[in-house]
Motif scaffolding. Structure first.
Motif, PDB file in Angstrom:
ATOM      1  N   PHE A  69       0.552  -1.264  -0.193  1.00 57.56           N
ATOM      2  CA  PHE A  69      -0.374   0.112   0.579  1.00 57.56           C
ATOM      3  C   PHE A  69       1.008   0.963   0.417  1.00 57.56           C
ATOM      4  O   PHE A  69       1.053   1.856   1.743  1.00 57.56           O
ATOM      5  N   LEU A  70       2.143   1.076  -1.012  1.00 54.54           N
ATOM      6  CA  LEU A  70       2.629   2.057  -1.067  1.00 54.54           C
ATOM      7  C   LEU A  70       1.725   3.557  -1.559  1.00 54.54           C
ATOM      8  O   LEU A  70       2.721   4.585  -0.692  1.00 54.54           O
ATOM      9  N   ASP A  71       0.834   3.899  -1.651  1.00 57.73           N
ATOM     10  CA  ASP A  71       0.353   5.212  -2.461  1.00 57.73           C
ATOM     11  C   ASP A  71      -0.587   5.866  -1.359  1.00 57.73           C
ATOM     12  O   ASP A  71      -1.008   7.044  -1.212  1.00 57.73           O
ATOM     13  N   GLU A  72      -0.783   5.382   0.115  1.00 60.58           N
ATOM     14  CA  GLU A  72      -1.279   5.384   0.964  1.00 60.58           C
ATOM     15  C   GLU A  72      -0.846   6.301   2.141  1.00 60.58           C
ATOM     16  O   GLU A  72       0.403   5.412   2.327  1.00 60.58           O
ATOM     17  N   PRO A  73      -0.599   7.351   2.750  1.00 66.48           N
ATOM     18  CA  PRO A  73       0.101   8.166   3.059  1.00 66.48           C
ATOM     19  C   PRO A  73       0.010   7.934   4.303  1.00 66.48           C
ATOM     20  O   PRO A  73       1.340   8.469   5.329  1.00 66.48           O
ATOM     21  N   ASP A  74      -1.687   7.499   5.175  1.00 67.91           N
ATOM     22  CA  ASP A  74      -1.478   7.387   6.668  1.00 67.91           C
ATOM     23  C   ASP A  74      -0.889   5.839   7.173  1.00 67.91           C
ATOM     24  O   ASP A  74      -1.927   5.364   6.359  1.00 67.91           O
ATOM     25  N   ASP A  75      -0.384   5.868   7.786  1.00 68.59           N
ATOM     26  CA  ASP A  75       0.623   4.518   8.256  1.00 68.59           C
ATOM     27  C   ASP A  75      -0.070   3.645   9.380  1.00 68.59           C
ATOM     28  O   ASP A  75      -0.424   2.346   8.706  1.00 68.59           O
ATOM     29  N   ASP A  76      -0.780   4.503  10.556  1.00 69.58           N
ATOM     30  CA  ASP A  76      -2.086   3.657  10.594  1.00 69.58           C
ATOM     31  C   ASP A  76      -3.193   2.925   9.752  1.00 69.58           C
ATOM     32  O   ASP A  76      -3.977   2.040  10.494  1.00 69.58           O
ATOM     33  N   LEU A  77      -3.929   3.700   9.051  1.00 68.82           N
ATOM     34  CA  LEU A  77      -4.593   2.647   7.584  1.00 68.82           C
ATOM     35  C   LEU A  77      -3.714   1.662   6.342  1.00 68.82           C
ATOM     36  O   LEU A  77      -4.708   1.142   6.507  1.00 68.82           O
ATOM     37  N   VAL A  78      -1.915   2.179   6.394  1.00 63.24           N
ATOM     38  CA  VAL A  78      -1.993   0.462   6.081  1.00 63.24           C
ATOM     39  C   VAL A  78      -1.766  -0.262   6.514  1.00 63.24           C
ATOM     40  O   VAL A  78      -2.315  -1.177   6.245  1.00 63.24           O
ATOM     41  N   TRP A  79      -1.296  -0.302   8.124  1.00 66.81           N
ATOM     42  CA  TRP A  79      -1.765  -1.190   8.784  1.00 66.81           C
ATOM     43  C   TRP A  79      -3.650  -1.907   9.619  1.00 66.81           C
ATOM     44  O   TRP A  79      -2.920  -3.152   9.851  1.00 66.81           O
ATOM     45  N   GLN A  80      -4.315  -0.872   9.186  1.00 63.38           N
ATOM     46  CA  GLN A  80      -5.661  -1.826   9.533  1.00 63.38           C
ATOM     47  C   GLN A  80      -6.054  -2.142   7.876  1.00 63.38           C
ATOM     48  O   GLN A  80      -6.307  -3.218   8.592  1.00 63.38           O
ATOM     49  N   ARG A  81      -5.228  -2.201   7.003  1.00 60.49           N
ATOM     50  CA  ARG A  81      -6.005  -2.567   5.436  1.00 60.49           C
ATOM     51  C   ARG A  81      -5.053  -3.849   5.691  1.00 60.49           C
ATOM     52  O   ARG A  81      -5.873  -5.088   5.165  1.00 60.49           O
ATOM     53  N   MET A  82      -4.319  -3.957   5.450  1.00 61.91           N
ATOM     54  CA  MET A  82      -2.580  -5.241   6.110  1.00 61.91           C
ATOM     55  C   MET A  82      -3.195  -6.316   6.534  1.00 61.91           C
ATOM     56  O   MET A  82      -3.781  -7.267   6.782  1.00 61.91           O
ATOM     57  N   ALA A  83      -3.732  -5.913   7.896  1.00 66.66           N
ATOM     58  CA  ALA A  83      -4.371  -6.515   9.375  1.00 66.66           C
ATOM     59  C   ALA A  83      -6.016  -7.340   8.631  1.00 66.66           C
ATOM     60  O   ALA A  83      -6.341  -8.273   9.409  1.00 66.66           O
ATOM     61  N   GLU A  84      -6.930  -6.822   7.786  1.00 69.24           N
ATOM     62  CA  GLU A  84      -8.345  -6.603   7.136  1.00 69.24           C
ATOM     63  C   GLU A  84      -7.717  -8.076   5.860  1.00 69.24           C
ATOM     64  O   GLU A  84      -9.273  -7.557   5.380  1.00 69.24           O
TER      65      GLU A  84
END
Length: 409
Positions: A155-170
């Motif tokens: 998720f390299l285009d996502e500037p929010d790290d918290d959202l990246v971790w959320q998307r990985m977790a899901e």
């Protein structure tokens, strides 16, 4: 939810581990530990030939048996095309060797402490992980690469790290957990989050306090400091960063997340890694320091996926990495396409890093080797690219050569 050990108890154990001073591996002559000196020289000559042929810029190789380092050599340059020689204390980007040197070992230490249990559910530590039928996945599933998650997700285009971790977790499941092995950066990236949530420490801090510091691995770190950059080997050119990568993890997702991850990010020297290998070979203890219990060290390097048959999965160099039987973090020796060659003992175990770094331990022979190169990640990173990297670096030739030097069997 896991049963947590009080923070004060964990802090006390950290302090105790830091006080102990480990004995170091000693230098020795090959013949004193049953190795042929001429064949050891042949192993190093073959690494040198590959560097001279331009297959990769530089390397450090180390061979040890029965507690004696019988060879430790440096070759080539730290940066391709520049006159900056590799030295024995050069740091390399280890990429997936991080999974063993930091993540799996830290998880088992926390299990010993009572902070974590192998049967704890990942969803109790990682918010959102229970999505898509993942509620029952355990720490054990992650450690042995059977969690059902895909090899990776970016998720390299996502500037929010918290959202990246959320998307990985899901992330949805790739297969039914426990039914097969699938080597996965995503799995170990999330396992790092479990470790941080359980311990209250970031992975770098925990690994330094409980593994690297006690073992005297003073040059092992995530995100090397500015003072270490001159000793660090560069890997490849990053299109996203617009520069040659040096002192930064080459994996783009882990770099975007700050360089500290459960799957990649550690940097080290061959000498530091040798201390870790000897600790594992000794059953979890090095000098006066016990890192893992004998039972935990044995479990780590044992086949934790007995339902998976090597004969069915060892079909190519890439399928060997992805699908063959695994320990906790470690890869296990197979007879066909192992990057550790075909001559290691059946109980041997090792780990590779995608930029061209390798360690293998043959416990029956009390033998291990470390080969660190700055080849860099294959481009493209597909089956053909992976094969070309292994062929260029010659890891199988290196470890086969070490075994070929054994004279007392």
């Amino acid at each position: 939810m896991a049963a947590f050990t009080p923070a004060a108890v964990l802090s006390t154990r950290v302090a105790e581990a830091q006080v102990l001073a480990p004995q170091e591996l000693a230098p020795g002559r090959p013949e004193s530990v049953g190795l042929c000196p001429e064949r050891i020289e042949d192993v190093f000559a073959r690494v040198s030939r590959r560097v001279n042929d331009g297959l990769f810029p530089g390397a450090v190789a180390l061979i040890a048996r029965r507690g004696r380092i019988v060879g430790h050599r440096a070759f080539g340059t730290r940066v391709r095309g520049q006159d900056e020689p590799v030295t024995l204390d050069t740091l390399f980007d280890l990429l997936s060797m991080t999974k063993v040197l930091a993540t799996a070992t830290s998880a088992l230490i926390l299990v010993q402490d009572g902070v974590l249990r192998l049967n704890d559910r990942v969803a109790d530590f990682v918010p959102g992980f229970a999505a898509h039928g993942k509620a029952a996945i355990t720490v054990r599933d992650m450690l042995r690469y059977t969690a059902g998650l895909p090899v990776d997700s970016h998720f390299l285009d996502e500037p929010d790290d918290d959202l990246v971790w959320q998307r990985m977790a899901e992330a949805p499941l790739e297969y039914t957990p426990g039914t097969q092995v699938l080597y996965s950066d995503l799995t170990y990236r999330l396992l790092g989050r479990v470790i941080e949530a359980a311990s209250g420490m970031d992975l770098d801090e925990l690994a330094k306090a409980r593994i690297w510091g006690p073992l005297g691995m003073r040059d092992t770190t995530f995100n090397p400091s500015a003072a270490l950059i001159p000793r660090t080997a560069a890997t490849g050119f990053s299109e996203l960063r617009g520069r040659v990568v040096r002192g930064e993890v080459q994996d783009e997702q882990d770099f975007a997340l700050g360089g500290i991850a459960g799957c990649d990010g550690a940097f080290s020297t061959a000498r530091d890694i040798a201390a870790f290998c000897q600790m594992i070979l000794n059953g979890g203890k090095y000098g006066g320091v016990r890192i893992l219990s004998r039972q935990a060290a044995a479990a780590m390097v044992s086949n934790q996926t007995p339902a998976v048959r090597a004969a069915d999965t060892d079909l190519s160099p890439l399928s060997n990495l992805l699908s063959t039987p695994k320990g906790y973090g470690w890869e296990l020796a197979t007879r066909r396409f192992s990057h550790g060659g075909t001559r290691l003992g059946r109980s041997a175990y090792g780990k590779c890093g995608g930029a061209g770094t390798f360690m293998w331990i043959d416990s029956h022979r009390e033998l291990f080797g470390v080969l660190l190169t700055n080849h860099g990640l294959p481009t493209p990173f597909d089956e053909i690219g992976w094969n070309r990297m292994l062929d260029s670096v010659g890891s199988a030739e290196f470890f086969d050569g070490i075994v070929n030097a054994v004279m007392d069997e």
